[in-house]
Enzyme design. Structure first.
Site, PDB file in Angstrom:
ATOM      1  CB  SER A   1      59.874  53.773  41.335  1.00 43.27           C
ATOM      2  OG  SER A   1      60.803  52.572  40.812  1.00 43.27           O
ATOM      3  CE  LYS A   2      65.324  57.210  38.740  1.00 50.27           C
ATOM      4  NZ  LYS A   2      66.253  58.424  38.878  1.00 50.27           N
ATOM      5  NE  ARG A   3      64.859  51.889  41.586  1.00 49.74           N
ATOM      6  CZ  ARG A   3      64.574  53.138  42.062  1.00 49.74           C
ATOM      7  NH1 ARG A   3      65.843  54.050  41.370  1.00 49.74           N
ATOM      8  NH2 ARG A   3      64.149  53.763  42.932  1.00 49.74           N
TER       9      ARG A   3
END
Ligand code: GLU
Length: 451
Positions: free
Chosen positions: A224-226
């Site tokens: 995920s973008k995190r």
């Protein structure tokens, strides 16, 4: 036939490493075959598409050096390259299907009648995959029961609000733009039979398909973008070199079938082929990505290293015009993996005051006889004539002999006294860059303040 590949991002978020890898593989394939690389913006979802997102994607591709031959800002004979500006083309293709009786209206939407037959994707990576779309059926999410329920397998190609759907515009554009090779993420493999049905309806031979396996977290979950390493713009600010990121992305799903792991972009251009794309999902490994960067850093020509390191040096208030900077960067490249780690390695060379690390200092002051050692070092180095690395070493050797100690035993206190810490670049070249006067001053200061 000239190879034409494309990267077709939807501008609804950041440029993610998975997307950038898809762009890279398309770019490499086109460059390897002397073909064209097209950038097409899939912005039919007006609600979710934003200009900010597009800018981030374009900036990311530019930073990586994956320049496009046709697309936004460049133009080309098959434009416009934003799907939102191509509606009249889609209307024309819809009319073809209407004429052939292959579409019908359903509650305001337009559906493409899916033929009851097998469609076989001949995928360059995944092999042959056959699907009967009618038999596979379709599902939709039922808001009332909160469950997936069986749905009409005929493909919606136009929404009741008039907007065209991905499958339709994607195929129309690949036809119109003369795309010969569709290289994209494996998440699209299950869509491809639908696309084949549309190609058939338009009586156009489909392009070559290559679906590249997904790029997952080390624990096998979706990135995920995190997750660290997920977003391309962060690589730049974290001190990665664009070609090292390209190198690592190439390795995430491709291998040249030998042990070579470090590639320049032009090596990759030469070597890349679809046969080398792995069949299984890859796992993103940030530590390895840093290692690849470090290997590129070691090999960068001096002027390129200086240009890339300058913003990081300036942020750390290191004087980039100092005549010793080139030599300092050569020392740093042996220690740092990221450009952002360079200032820490070289800062002491340019500091007016040594910053002493208390743990390192404690290790020295707790040893016996350190005052004598540092005094011997000071005297030994004071008498060095030409201040070359060789002469500095003999100065330290002389100091050791004068107190009947081993030279190795003097290196550690000398490092802490002159550089402030047990870590950092190699001691003798640092002393050479500090100069004799500064070295002696630091040794004397240490002795006075700590011993
Ligand atoms: N816009 C689609 C995506 O971002 C493109 C799919 C394709 O490459 O065909 O996933």
């Amino acid at each position: 036939m000239k190879v034409r590949t494309r990267f077709a991002p939807s501008p609804t978020g950041f440029l993610h490493i998975g997307g950038a890898r898809t762009a890279l593989y398309n770019w490499l394939y086109a460059r390897h075959h002397g073909g064209a690389f097209v950038l097409r913006v899939e912005d039919t979802d007006a609600e979710r598409s934003t200009k900010e997102s597009m800018d981030v994607i374009l900036d990311g591709l530019r930073w990586l050096g994956l320049e496009w031959d046709e697309g936004p800002g460049v133009g080309g004979e098959f434009g416009p390259y934003n799907q939102s500006e191509r509606v009249s083309i889609y209307d024309r293709y819809l009319a073809k299907l209407e004429e052939a009786g292959q579409v019908y209206e359903d509650e305001g939407a337009i559906r493409f009648r899916v033929p009851d037959k097998d469609y076989t994707v001949q995928d360059e990576v995944c092999g042959e995959v056959s699907t009967n779309l009618k038999e596979r059926g379709s599902t939709r999410f039922d808001a009332e029961t909160k469950q997936e329920v069986a749905a009409n397998p005929d493909i919606i190609i136009k929404r009741p609000n008039g907007g065209y759907i991905f499958h339709f515009v994607n195929v129309v554009d690949d036809i119109e733009m003369g795309i010969t090779h569709v290289i994209r993420g494996e998440d699209h493999l299950s869509n491809t039979p639908k696309h084949l049905a549309l190609y058939e309806a338009f009586d156009v031979a489909p392009p070559v398909f290559a679906h590249i396996p997904l790029n997952l977290n080390p624990n096998g979950t979706k990135m995920s973008k995190r997750d660290k390493g997920a977003l391309i713009h962060e690589y730049q600010s974290e001190g990665f070199i664009a070609d090292a990121v390209n190198n690592y992305m190439a390795l995430l799903g491709w291998s040249g079938k030998d042990d070579q792991e470090i590639f320049t972009l032009s090596d990759l251009k030469e070597r890349f082929d679809l046969g080398g794309v792995n069949k299984s999902n890859s796992k993103f490994d940030y530590t390895k990505c840093c290692w690849v960067n470090g290997e590129h850093l070691k090999k960068l020509p001096g002027d390129e290293l200086q240009a890339l390191a300058n913003p990081f040096l300036e942020a750390a208030e290191i004087p980039i015009k100092d005549p010793r900077i080139e030599a300092a960067l050569d020392l740093a490249r042996e220690r740092a993996q990221l450009l952002s780690e360079i200032p820490e390695v070289v800062a002491t060379i340019f500091a007016s005051e040594v910053e002493y690390d208390s743990d390192s200092v404690e290790k020295v002051v707790n040893r016996e006889g350190m005052k004598e050692v540092v005094t011997a070092l000071t005297n030994g180095l004071k008498t060095v004539g030409s201040w070359t690395e060789a002469d500095i070493k003999s100065g330290i050797a002389d100091a050791a002999a004068s107190i009947e100690a081993k030279m190795g035993a003097l290196m550690f206190p000398c490092r802490v006294a002159t550089m402030g810490s047990t870590s950092g670049a190699d001691l003798v070249p640092v002393l050479q860059l500090l100069g004799k006067e500064e070295t002696v001053k630091r040794l004397e200061g240490f002795s006075t303040n700590y011993l």
